[in-house]
Design an enzyme around this catalytic site. Structure first.
Site, short mmCIF file in Angstrom:
data_model
loop_
_atom_site.label_atom_id
_atom_site.label_comp_id
_atom_site.label_asym_id
_atom_site.label_seq_id
_atom_site.Cartn_x
_atom_site.Cartn_y
_atom_site.Cartn_z
N ASN A 9 -29.18 -19.33 45.97
CA ASN A 9 -30.24 -20.17 45.41
C ASN A 9 -30.94 -19.35 44.34
O ASN A 9 -31.71 -18.45 44.64
CB ASN A 9 -31.23 -20.55 46.52
CG ASN A 9 -32.45 -21.26 45.97
OD1 ASN A 9 -32.45 -21.73 44.83
ND2 ASN A 9 -33.51 -21.34 46.78
N LYS A 11 -33.15 -20.28 42.24
CA LYS A 11 -34.52 -20.71 41.95
C LYS A 11 -34.69 -20.84 40.42
O LYS A 11 -33.75 -21.23 39.74
CB LYS A 11 -35.52 -19.73 42.56
CG LYS A 11 -35.19 -19.41 44.02
CD LYS A 11 -36.27 -18.68 44.72
CE LYS A 11 -35.79 -18.31 46.11
NZ LYS A 11 -36.84 -17.90 46.99
N HIS A 95 -36.40 -27.33 50.41
CA HIS A 95 -36.68 -25.88 50.42
C HIS A 95 -38.18 -25.67 50.61
O HIS A 95 -39.00 -26.45 50.12
CB HIS A 95 -36.21 -25.26 49.09
CG HIS A 95 -36.24 -23.76 49.12
ND1 HIS A 95 -37.39 -23.05 48.91
CD2 HIS A 95 -35.26 -22.85 49.37
CE1 HIS A 95 -37.12 -21.75 49.01
NE2 HIS A 95 -35.83 -21.60 49.29
N GLU A 97 -40.24 -23.81 49.22
CA GLU A 97 -41.02 -23.76 47.98
C GLU A 97 -41.29 -25.16 47.44
O GLU A 97 -42.34 -25.43 46.85
CB GLU A 97 -40.29 -22.88 46.94
CG GLU A 97 -40.39 -21.41 47.31
CD GLU A 97 -39.26 -20.54 46.80
OE1 GLU A 97 -38.49 -20.99 45.93
OE2 GLU A 97 -39.13 -19.41 47.29
N GLU A 167 -34.59 -21.32 57.50
CA GLU A 167 -35.23 -20.33 56.64
C GLU A 167 -36.68 -20.15 57.07
O GLU A 167 -37.57 -20.90 56.62
CB GLU A 167 -35.21 -20.81 55.19
CG GLU A 167 -33.84 -21.02 54.62
CD GLU A 167 -33.84 -20.79 53.12
OE1 GLU A 167 -33.13 -19.90 52.67
OE2 GLU A 167 -34.58 -21.48 52.41
N GLY A 173 -38.14 -14.17 50.45
CA GLY A 173 -38.61 -13.36 49.32
C GLY A 173 -39.57 -12.25 49.72
O GLY A 173 -40.22 -11.65 48.87
N SER A 213 -34.39 -13.23 52.96
CA SER A 213 -34.17 -11.80 52.68
C SER A 213 -32.82 -11.29 53.20
O SER A 213 -32.73 -10.17 53.71
CB SER A 213 -35.34 -10.97 53.23
OG SER A 213 -36.54 -11.33 52.58
C1 PEP Z 1 -34.41 -18.75 49.60
O1 PEP Z 1 -35.21 -18.94 48.71
O2 PEP Z 1 -33.74 -19.70 50.03
C2 PEP Z 1 -34.27 -17.40 50.15
C3 PEP Z 1 -33.65 -17.26 51.28
O3 PEP Z 1 -34.81 -16.38 49.40
P1 PEP Z 1 -34.66 -14.79 49.69
O4 PEP Z 1 -33.22 -14.52 50.03
O5 PEP Z 1 -35.10 -14.14 48.42
O6 PEP Z 1 -35.56 -14.48 50.84
#
Ligand code: PEP
Length: 256
Positions: A9, A11, A95, A97, A167, A173, A213
Site C-alpha cells: 500500500n 498511500k 483502511h 487512514e 491492521e 506506520g 509495520s
Molecule cells: C498500512 O498502511 O496498511 C500499513 C500496514 O502501513 P505500515 O506497514 O507502514 O505500518
C-alpha cells in the site's frame, strides 16, 4: 491451501514515473517467485502506467480506495469501472487512514465492498482496533463488529476473491508490530466470524492478512502463523529491497 498475498500500500507516495521505474525492477526481480501472490497499490495517477508495465507479469495491481457508485456527479471520486479499466484487480477498502481522516464509516465500507464485488474487483477490507480499544480489552468486539458490518448483506457465492486485512491502528506506520501470537489470535478470530457469516468452507479459503509495520526481519515469524495469509505492507513496500525481502521471507516460510 491458501496462496499468501503480499500487498504494497503505497498511500500518497510515488509519482507515476517513480512508480513505473519501481515496477520495472520489481517485475524482473520477482519473476522466480511462484508461491506468493504479489500486489502493488499505487495512487490513482499511477495505476494505469503501472498496470501497463506489469501486464503479463506475476505482479497484480490494486487501488487504495474507490467510490461506491457506477458513475455520476461525484467530483474527485473514482469508480470501480475506472479501476478495472486502469488494470486493477484489487481495491483496498476501509483502511484506517480513510476511516480516521476522511470519515469513512462501516456503512460506507459495506457499500463499497458490495459494489466492488459486483464489478469483480477483489476487496481488501481493512479492520483493526485503536490502542485505546486494545488496552480496554475490546479488540475482538471492535474487529468482529467491523467484519460483520463490512460483510453485511454479502453472500458467499458473490464474495469470491475477498481478502481481509487485520491492521491494528497502533501498529500502522509506528514501527510497533503486533506479536505473531497476538496477530494470529485476532486473525483466527476473524476467520471464525467469517465462518459464522459465510460458512466454514468459505472461511477456510479466505485470505486474512496482517498489516502494521511489517518488515523483512519480522515477516518470517508473522507469516509462519497458521491464520496469517500474507501482509498488507505500507512503509516497507516503498523500498524495493524491503518489499522483495518480505516477499522472499514469505515464500521461504512456505518451503519450510
Ligand atoms: C498500512 O498502511 O496498511 C500499513 C500496514 O502501513 P505500515 O506497514 O507502514 O505500518
Amino acid at each position: 491451501m491458501r496462496t499468501p498475498v503480499i500487498a504494497g500500500n503505497w498511500k500518497m507516495n510515488k509519482t507515476a514515473t517513480e512508480a513505473v521505474s519501481f515496477c520495472l525492477e520489481l517485475r524482473d526481480r520477482v519473476a522466480d517467485i511462484d508461491r506468493v501472490d504479489i500486489l502493488v497499490c499505487p495512487p490513482f495517477t499511477a495505476l494505469k502506467p503501472v498496470a501497463d508495465v506489469l501486464d503479463g507479469s506475476r505482479v497484480m495491481v490494486g487501488a487504495q480506495n474507490m467510490y461506491a457508485a457506477d458513475e455520476g456527479a461525484y467530483t474527485g471520486e473514482v469508480s470501480p469501472r475506472m479501476l478495472l479499466d486502469a488494470g486493477c484487480s484489487f481495491v483496498i477498502l476501509g483502511h484506517s487512514e480513510r476511516r480516521q481522516y476522511f470519515g469513512e464509516t462501516d456503512r460506507m465500507v459495506n457499500e463499497k465492498v458490495r459494489v466492488a464485488l459486483r464489478y469483480g474487483l477483489k476487496p481488501i477490507v481493512c479492520v483493526g482496533e485503536s490502542l485505546e480499544q486494545r488496552e480496554k480489552g475490546t479488540t475482538t468486539t471492535v474487529v468482529g463488529e467491523q467484519v460483520r458490518n463490512a460483510l453485511s448483506g454479502v453472500a458467499a457465492e458473490e464474495a469470491a476473491g475477498l481478502v481481509i486485512a487485520y491492521e491494528p491502528v497502533w501498529a500502522i506506520g509506528t514501527g510497533r508490530t503486533a506479536s505473531p501470537k497476538d496477530a494470529q489470535e485476532v486473525n483466527a478470530f476473524i476467520r471464525e466470524v467469517v465462518a459464522g457469516l459465510l460458512g466454514a468452507s468459505f472461511a477456510g479459503k479466505v485470505c486474512i492478512l496482517y498489516g502494521g509495520s511489517v518488515k523483512p526481519d519480522n515477516a518470517r515469524d508473522l507469516m509462519s502463523q497458521p491464520d496469517i495469509d500474507g501482509a498488507l505492507v505500507g512503509g516497507a513496500s516503498l523500498d524495493i529491497n524491503s518489499f522483495i525481502g518480505i516477499i522472499t521471507a514469505t515464500q521461504e516460510v512456505l518451503k519450510t
